[in-house]
Design a protein around this motif. Structure first.
Motif, short mmCIF file in Angstrom:
data_model
loop_
_atom_site.label_atom_id
_atom_site.label_comp_id
_atom_site.label_asym_id
_atom_site.label_seq_id
_atom_site.Cartn_x
_atom_site.Cartn_y
_atom_site.Cartn_z
N GLY A 1 -28.81 -2.04 -45.42
CA GLY A 1 -27.47 -2.55 -45.27
C GLY A 1 -27.22 -3.74 -46.18
O GLY A 1 -28.10 -4.25 -46.84
N GLY A 2 -25.97 -4.19 -46.22
CA GLY A 2 -25.63 -5.40 -46.95
C GLY A 2 -25.94 -5.34 -48.41
O GLY A 2 -25.64 -4.38 -49.09
N ARG A 3 -26.61 -6.38 -48.89
CA ARG A 3 -26.82 -6.50 -50.32
C ARG A 3 -27.85 -5.52 -50.86
O ARG A 3 -27.96 -5.37 -52.08
N TRP A 4 -28.60 -4.83 -50.00
CA TRP A 4 -29.59 -3.86 -50.50
C TRP A 4 -28.98 -2.49 -50.72
O TRP A 4 -29.59 -1.64 -51.36
N LEU A 5 -27.81 -2.21 -50.16
CA LEU A 5 -27.23 -0.88 -50.26
C LEU A 5 -26.78 -0.55 -51.67
O LEU A 5 -27.00 0.53 -52.18
N ARG A 6 -26.16 -1.51 -52.33
CA ARG A 6 -25.56 -1.22 -53.62
C ARG A 6 -26.58 -0.90 -54.71
O ARG A 6 -26.43 0.07 -55.43
N PRO A 7 -27.64 -1.72 -54.89
CA PRO A 7 -28.61 -1.34 -55.90
C PRO A 7 -29.30 -0.02 -55.60
O PRO A 7 -29.69 0.70 -56.51
N LEU A 8 -29.46 0.33 -54.30
CA LEU A 8 -30.05 1.62 -53.97
C LEU A 8 -29.15 2.75 -54.41
O LEU A 8 -29.61 3.76 -54.95
N LEU A 9 -27.84 2.60 -54.18
CA LEU A 9 -26.90 3.61 -54.64
C LEU A 9 -26.91 3.72 -56.16
O LEU A 9 -26.83 4.81 -56.72
N ALA A 10 -27.03 2.58 -56.83
CA ALA A 10 -27.07 2.60 -58.30
C ALA A 10 -28.27 3.39 -58.78
O ALA A 10 -28.19 4.11 -59.77
N LEU A 11 -29.40 3.28 -58.08
CA LEU A 11 -30.61 3.97 -58.50
C LEU A 11 -30.52 5.46 -58.22
O LEU A 11 -30.91 6.28 -59.03
N GLN A 12 -29.98 5.85 -57.06
CA GLN A 12 -29.98 7.25 -56.67
C GLN A 12 -28.83 8.03 -57.26
O GLN A 12 -28.98 9.20 -57.59
N LEU A 13 -27.66 7.40 -57.41
CA LEU A 13 -26.49 8.15 -57.83
C LEU A 13 -26.29 8.17 -59.33
O LEU A 13 -25.44 8.88 -59.83
N GLY A 14 -27.06 7.40 -60.05
CA GLY A 14 -26.96 7.44 -61.50
C GLY A 14 -25.70 6.80 -62.03
O GLY A 14 -25.11 7.26 -63.02
N VAL A 15 -25.20 5.76 -61.38
CA VAL A 15 -23.97 5.10 -61.81
C VAL A 15 -24.32 3.81 -62.51
O VAL A 15 -25.24 3.11 -62.12
N ARG A 16 -23.57 3.46 -63.56
CA ARG A 16 -23.86 2.26 -64.34
C ARG A 16 -22.59 1.47 -64.54
O ARG A 16 -21.52 2.01 -64.68
N VAL A 17 -22.73 0.17 -64.56
CA VAL A 17 -21.63 -0.74 -64.86
C VAL A 17 -21.85 -1.24 -66.28
O VAL A 17 -22.97 -1.59 -66.65
N PRO A 18 -20.85 -1.25 -67.16
CA PRO A 18 -19.42 -1.07 -66.93
C PRO A 18 -19.02 0.39 -66.79
O PRO A 18 -19.85 1.26 -66.97
N PRO A 19 -17.72 0.66 -66.51
CA PRO A 19 -17.24 2.01 -66.30
C PRO A 19 -17.46 2.86 -67.53
O PRO A 19 -17.77 2.37 -68.61
N LEU A 20 -17.22 4.17 -67.36
CA LEU A 20 -17.44 5.14 -68.43
C LEU A 20 -16.56 4.84 -69.64
O LEU A 20 -15.44 4.37 -69.52
N ALA A 21 -17.11 5.16 -70.81
CA ALA A 21 -16.40 4.89 -72.06
C ALA A 21 -15.25 5.85 -72.23
O ALA A 21 -15.26 6.97 -71.72
N PRO A 22 -14.21 5.47 -73.02
CA PRO A 22 -13.11 6.37 -73.28
C PRO A 22 -13.56 7.58 -74.07
O PRO A 22 -14.50 7.53 -74.84
N THR A 23 -12.87 8.70 -73.86
CA THR A 23 -13.16 9.91 -74.62
C THR A 23 -12.48 9.83 -75.97
O THR A 23 -11.71 8.93 -76.26
N SER A 24 -12.78 10.80 -76.83
CA SER A 24 -12.22 10.81 -78.17
C SER A 24 -10.72 11.02 -78.17
O SER A 24 -10.04 10.76 -79.14
N THR A 25 -10.17 11.51 -77.07
CA THR A 25 -8.73 11.73 -76.98
C THR A 25 -7.98 10.49 -76.55
O THR A 25 -6.76 10.48 -76.48
N GLY A 26 -8.73 9.43 -76.22
CA GLY A 26 -8.08 8.17 -75.84
C GLY A 26 -7.96 8.00 -74.35
O GLY A 26 -7.69 6.92 -73.87
N ALA B 1 -29.37 16.16 -55.46
CA ALA B 1 -27.96 16.59 -55.39
C ALA B 1 -27.00 15.45 -55.66
O ALA B 1 -25.79 15.68 -55.74
N THR B 2 -27.49 14.21 -55.79
CA THR B 2 -26.62 13.06 -56.00
C THR B 2 -26.74 12.46 -57.40
O THR B 2 -26.21 11.39 -57.65
N VAL B 3 -27.48 13.12 -58.29
CA VAL B 3 -27.63 12.61 -59.65
C VAL B 3 -27.12 13.65 -60.64
O VAL B 3 -27.01 14.84 -60.30
#
Length: 336
Positions: A6-31, A275-277
């Protein structure tokens, strides 16, 4: 244990398991902004992790030299072969497992075979030492505890001398784990960086290539496998590896039995995690597990063991595959 998630340990765990990175995804070639294939709640949870917060350790790992080296290997294979990314991931996995883990696995079997061949000598030493300690304890009026401690101290020394004599200390057999597991981690994080748009090469986005370089039902390698075919396949192959090991061992100790059950549980838990990555990571896990299963079967071959100069042991069989099938049939099929 769950309370700590819970609390402050939940977010880094989600980052590790779900494969999400900050900053957000880069723009595509279409803008336009490329939408994440991951759940919106996961992106929102992990995007709140600052560079100096609890997620900083993972950010440091994701940009570390070993992970960058893994990225360079993948990009080098893609550039040199011109193959689509699904094939590059498979080819790189096969190459690494064949060039790195197969020799280490053969060395592991070499050490374990020498240790196994020492067991009759160790048992003989233990029997004679036990008799000598009993005589000395009777002469010097030792307590049972003192006699036991003296026996254990001398037994450890004598066994260590045998390991030195034959150059086969069991710890050497663990070198495979110390190499294979970090390599698996670094490759997984490198593919996570690719799949989330964190890595660019010579001006183009690897993420955009992965989104169109899949095959069959997982055409988008940056997306989750909604069919669960890849995650379930990973779990099944890992369970097969565990069962082959369990069928090979007879009269396992209580500790070995507990370890076997633990690895079985981990293999099953890998299914929902996979199933989450992104599919690129799961494809790598699948290829790695398949190579692990193949190497396990190959190292049972008497011809291959002779080629690797693995000593012959009492437990070796001239028909290992026939024996394995018979044991598998007796345990899982004949009971039904």
């Amino acid at each position: 244990m769950l309370c700590r998630l819970g609390g402050r340990w939940l977010r880094p765990l989600l980052a590790l398991q779900l494969g999400v990175r900050v900053p957000p995804l880069a723009p595509t070639s279409t803008g336009g902004i490329k939408h994440s294939a991951l759940p919106a709640w996961a992106v929102a949870s992990v995007s709140a992790v600052g560079s100096g917060g609890p997620g900083s350790w993972y950010e440091a790992l994701a940009t570390s030299a070993p992970v960058q080296g893994a990225e360079e290997v993948l990009l080098g294979v893609h550039t040199a072969t011109g193959l689509p990314w699904w094939a590059c991931i498979g080819l790189t996995t096969v190459a690494l497992r064949g060039a790195v883990t197969l020799p280490l696995a053969a060395y592991q079997h070499y050490i374990l075979a020498k240790v196994e061949n020492l067991q009759p000598e160790i048992k003989n030493i233990a029997r004679h030492l036990n008799q000598e300690i009993a005589v000395r304890a009777n002469q010097l009026k030792w307590s049972k505890r003192a006699a036991r401690l003296t026996y254990l101290k001398n037994m450890r020394r004598l066994v260590s001398e045998l390991y030195v004599r034959d150059n086969c200390h069991p710890f050497k057999a663990t070198v495979l784990v110390w190499i294979q597991f970090p390599m698996w981690i670094f490759m997984s994080i490198a593919l996570r960086n690719f799949s989330t748009g964190a890595t660019h090469s010579e001006g183009f986005s690897v993420q955009e290539q992965l989104a169109n370089d899949g095959i069959l039902w997982f055409h988008d390698l940056t997306a989750l496998d909604s069919t669960w075919i890849l995650p379930i396949s990973v779990g099944v192959i890992n369970l097969l590896i565990v069962e082959i090991f369990a069928l090979q061992k007879t009269g396992m100790s209580r500790f070995q039995t507990y370890i076997t059950y633990f690895v079985r549980a981990v293999s099953v838990l890998m299914i929902p995690v996979a199933a989450t990555v992104p599919s690129s990571i799961v494809l790598y896990w699948l290829c790695s597990s398949f190579m692990g299963l193949s190497q396990n079967l190959l190292l049972r071959s008497p011809r291959f063991r002779r080629l690797c100069r693995i000593p012959l042991t009492k437990s070796d069989s001239d028909t290992p595959y026939k024996d394995l099938f018979a044991a598998f049939y007796a345990k899982f099929i004949s009971r039904t």
